[in-house]
Design a protein around this motif. Structure first.
Motif, mmCIF file in Angstrom:
data_model
loop_
_atom_site.group_PDB
_atom_site.id
_atom_site.type_symbol
_atom_site.label_atom_id
_atom_site.label_comp_id
_atom_site.label_asym_id
_atom_site.label_seq_id
_atom_site.Cartn_x
_atom_site.Cartn_y
_atom_site.Cartn_z
ATOM 1 N N SER A 19 31.054 53.983 46.968
ATOM 2 C CA SER A 19 32.383 53.740 47.530
ATOM 3 C C SER A 19 32.529 54.532 48.827
ATOM 4 O O SER A 19 31.586 55.177 49.278
ATOM 5 C CB SER A 19 33.463 54.144 46.531
ATOM 6 O OG SER A 19 33.449 55.545 46.337
ATOM 7 N N ARG A 53 34.031 57.207 49.305
ATOM 8 C CA ARG A 53 34.317 58.619 49.023
ATOM 9 C C ARG A 53 33.394 59.538 49.825
ATOM 10 O O ARG A 53 32.374 59.109 50.341
ATOM 11 C CB ARG A 53 34.230 58.882 47.521
ATOM 12 C CG ARG A 53 32.859 58.672 46.931
ATOM 13 C CD ARG A 53 32.806 58.849 45.422
ATOM 14 N NE ARG A 53 33.144 60.208 45.049
ATOM 15 C CZ ARG A 53 33.928 60.532 44.022
ATOM 16 N NH1 ARG A 53 34.451 59.610 43.275
ATOM 17 N NH2 ARG A 53 34.183 61.781 43.753
ATOM 18 N N ARG A 54 33.732 60.835 49.865
ATOM 19 C CA ARG A 54 32.949 61.805 50.645
ATOM 20 C C ARG A 54 32.036 62.673 49.782
ATOM 21 O O ARG A 54 31.111 63.305 50.289
ATOM 22 C CB ARG A 54 33.892 62.717 51.422
ATOM 23 C CG ARG A 54 34.645 61.982 52.486
ATOM 24 C CD ARG A 54 35.583 62.926 53.179
ATOM 25 N NE ARG A 54 36.395 62.185 54.135
ATOM 26 C CZ ARG A 54 36.899 62.700 55.228
ATOM 27 N NH1 ARG A 54 36.709 63.968 55.504
ATOM 28 N NH2 ARG A 54 37.617 61.965 56.025
ATOM 29 N N ARG A 87 29.443 58.410 40.953
ATOM 30 C CA ARG A 87 30.187 57.827 42.071
ATOM 31 C C ARG A 87 29.752 58.578 43.328
ATOM 32 O O ARG A 87 29.829 59.805 43.367
ATOM 33 C CB ARG A 87 31.682 57.955 41.829
ATOM 34 C CG ARG A 87 32.115 57.250 40.556
ATOM 35 C CD ARG A 87 33.602 57.406 40.286
ATOM 36 N NE ARG A 87 33.949 56.955 38.964
ATOM 37 C CZ ARG A 87 34.140 55.684 38.612
ATOM 38 N NH1 ARG A 87 34.009 54.738 39.514
ATOM 39 N NH2 ARG A 87 34.454 55.370 37.373
#
Length: 116
Positions: free
Chosen positions: A12, A14-15, A30
């Motif tokens: 995704s 996200r970082r 994730r």
């Protein structure tokens, strides 16, 4: 639990990398879309102890959700380990632990939940 950890990757925007153990005992990873697989595997290696601990908790939780029948050979948790139940004939209700298994008289089965 030894060996390779099985996991499922969800990419995704996200970082950071997030690790999650779901109720089915699956490791969900994730991760950012551009992070390499080797970097993800390194995160998994670094958190191996946490992962195995959570997997064990999920397994124990599954075992507690099954109906308890108090039958010979059925296993019960005691001090973090599972031990089998051995039934012995007897009129006097008793429950004991001999270090290898739980021993219970046949007469105690009606009160087994209370005795455990």
């Amino acid at each position: 639990m030894d060996g390779k950890i099985k996991w499922r990757l969800i990419r995704s925007e996200r970082r950071t990398v997030g690790l999650e153990i779901n109720d089915r005992g699956e490791l969900l990873v994730r991760a950012p879309e551009n992070l390499s697989l080797s970097a993800i595997e390194e995160v998994i290696r670094k958190h191996r102890r946490w992962i195995y601990g959570r997997l064990k908790e999920v397994e124990q939780k599954k075992n507690f959700q099954q109906p308890i029948k108090f039958e010979a050979g059925e296993k019960f948790f005691y001090l973090g380990e599972r031990y089998p139940l051995r039934l012995e004939p007897g009129e006097r209700p008793f429950l004991a632990f001999d270090g290898r298994c739980f021993v219970m008289s046949s007469a105690a089965r009606v009160r087994a939940r209370e005795l455990f």
